[in-house]
Enzyme design. Structure first.
Site, PDB file in Angstrom:
ATOM      1  N   TYR A  56     -44.482 -15.019  20.602  1.00 44.28           N
ATOM      2  CA  TYR A  56     -44.536 -14.447  21.946  1.00 44.28           C
ATOM      3  C   TYR A  56     -44.382 -12.927  21.874  1.00 44.28           C
ATOM      4  O   TYR A  56     -43.294 -12.415  21.579  1.00 44.28           O
ATOM      5  CB  TYR A  56     -43.452 -15.040  22.841  1.00 44.28           C
ATOM      6  CG  TYR A  56     -43.504 -16.545  22.965  1.00 44.28           C
ATOM      7  CD1 TYR A  56     -44.716 -17.235  22.921  1.00 44.28           C
ATOM      8  CD2 TYR A  56     -42.338 -17.287  23.123  1.00 44.28           C
ATOM      9  CE1 TYR A  56     -44.755 -18.618  23.037  1.00 44.28           C
ATOM     10  CE2 TYR A  56     -42.369 -18.666  23.245  1.00 44.28           C
ATOM     11  CZ  TYR A  56     -43.581 -19.321  23.189  1.00 44.28           C
ATOM     12  OH  TYR A  56     -43.625 -20.689  23.289  1.00 44.28           O
ATOM     13  N   HIS A 120     -43.834 -24.388  15.253  1.00 45.44           N
ATOM     14  CA  HIS A 120     -44.557 -24.017  16.466  1.00 45.44           C
ATOM     15  C   HIS A 120     -46.035 -24.404  16.383  1.00 45.44           C
ATOM     16  O   HIS A 120     -46.767 -23.887  15.536  1.00 45.44           O
ATOM     17  CB  HIS A 120     -44.428 -22.505  16.686  1.00 45.44           C
ATOM     18  CG  HIS A 120     -44.826 -22.047  18.051  1.00 45.44           C
ATOM     19  ND1 HIS A 120     -44.717 -20.734  18.456  1.00 45.44           N
ATOM     20  CD2 HIS A 120     -45.321 -22.718  19.128  1.00 45.44           C
ATOM     21  CE1 HIS A 120     -45.136 -20.623  19.700  1.00 45.44           C
ATOM     22  NE2 HIS A 120     -45.511 -21.814  20.123  1.00 45.44           N
TER      23      HIS A 120
END
Length: 310
Positions: A56, A120
């Protein structure tokens, strides 16, 4: 804020959690004050489980989160970050990078331990590596005390059985697969996860703005008939004086088999609204009406990652 236990861990998580992806400017330019205020408001509102990732903002989310959490007692919040995905097309789940990634995240976040770390978006790589290399490397880091619990995240339903038929983890995170329009996660995976004692987390209650009144982003992957049904559902909710986002969030929070639902924003007012909605009763009649609208496109989604992982 109501809490639920995460699987067989000793973590009690709020049913609504704070996703810090927006702090990394993943969706729009964010002012520093907005980012810091969002974290403060989330904690003040009871959203004291925080989810982030090195992906992110390519590290920005973790850095800003670390700044926002300075001086906040470490035992007053639960912290989750991820590893393995570092850019849109850059994935590295090797044991070497696992160790490096955990240490970098700890530094950025200003803490000596993570409560949860997740592999992830594992659907973008050959998943056998996750079983053979990544999870064993994480178990060593867990034994060293840097991480309390480990797991993985992703979109396709196949990933859960593929991993957990071969090894064990403490928890998993699914996104955009338990919503007003798409309940595949609860239908296909949650009973299996519960049988394994795995903690269940959900993210994306608004399905990338599909279930809001905001303009749909150009990168939204859902088919056009799904988008059309969502617009119809939003208009129906508006005719009843209700924001479809409220119904969408409350629907996710109501499922007792899902420990927490993660939702992210760098707008403090959004977070205040979500916390208020979480405390209000779900309109069961409106829910049934909206589910009827979505019935022709129920559980229709899209493909993510490698074809063989879908």
């Amino acid at each position: 804020m109501q809490t639920r236990r995460l699987g067989q861990t000793d973590l009690q998580l709020p049913i609504l959690s704070f996703g810090a992806s927006s702090l990394g400017q993943e969706f729009r330019s964010v002012k520093l004050d907005e980012a810091l205020d969002s974290v403060r408001v989330a904690l003040d509102s009871g959203l004291n489980f925080i989810d982030t990732s090195p992906f992110y903002g390519r590290g920005m989310s973790e850095v800003l989160l670390g700044i926002a959490l300075r001086g906040v007692p470490r035992d007053s919040y639960t912290l989750c970050t991820k590893l393995g995905r570092y850019d849109l097309q850059h994935f590295d789940f090797s044991a070497k990078r696992v160790a490096e990634s955990v240490d970098v995240s700890l530094h950025r976040l200003g803490t000596d331990h993570l409560d949860i770390i997740l592999c992830h978006d594992i659907e973008f790589v050959p998943m056998q590596q996750i079983v053979d290399e990544t999870i064993p490397a994480l178990r060593k880091i867990q034994q060293a005390g840097k991480v309390r619990y480990i797991g993985f995240s992703g979109y396709p339903m196949k990933i859960f059985r593929f991993i957990l038929d071969q090894t064990s983890v403490d928890c998993v995170l699914s996104y955009n697969q338990y919503t007003l329009q798409n309940t595949r996660f609860a239908d296909e995976a949650v009973p299996y996860l519960k049988s394994k004692g795995v903690g269940v987390m959900n993210a994306g209650p608004f399905s990338a703005r599909l279930l809001t009144n905001a303009p749909l982003p150009p990168w939204l992957k859902e088919p056009e008939d799904v988008k059309a049904a969502a617009r119809q559902a939003a208009e129906h909710c508006a005719s009843k004086g209700v924001d479809i986002a409220k119904l969408a969030l409350q629907f996710c929070l109501a499922n007792p088999d899902i420990t927490t639902t993660v939702s992210g924003s760098a707008n403090p007012n959004n977070i205040r609204n979500w916390a208020k909605w979480a405390a209000e009763p779900l309109d069961e009649t409106l829910l049934r009406e909206v589910q009827d609208i979505f019935a022709p496109v129920k559980n229709i989604g899209h493909r993510e990652g490698l074809p063989e992982n879908n």
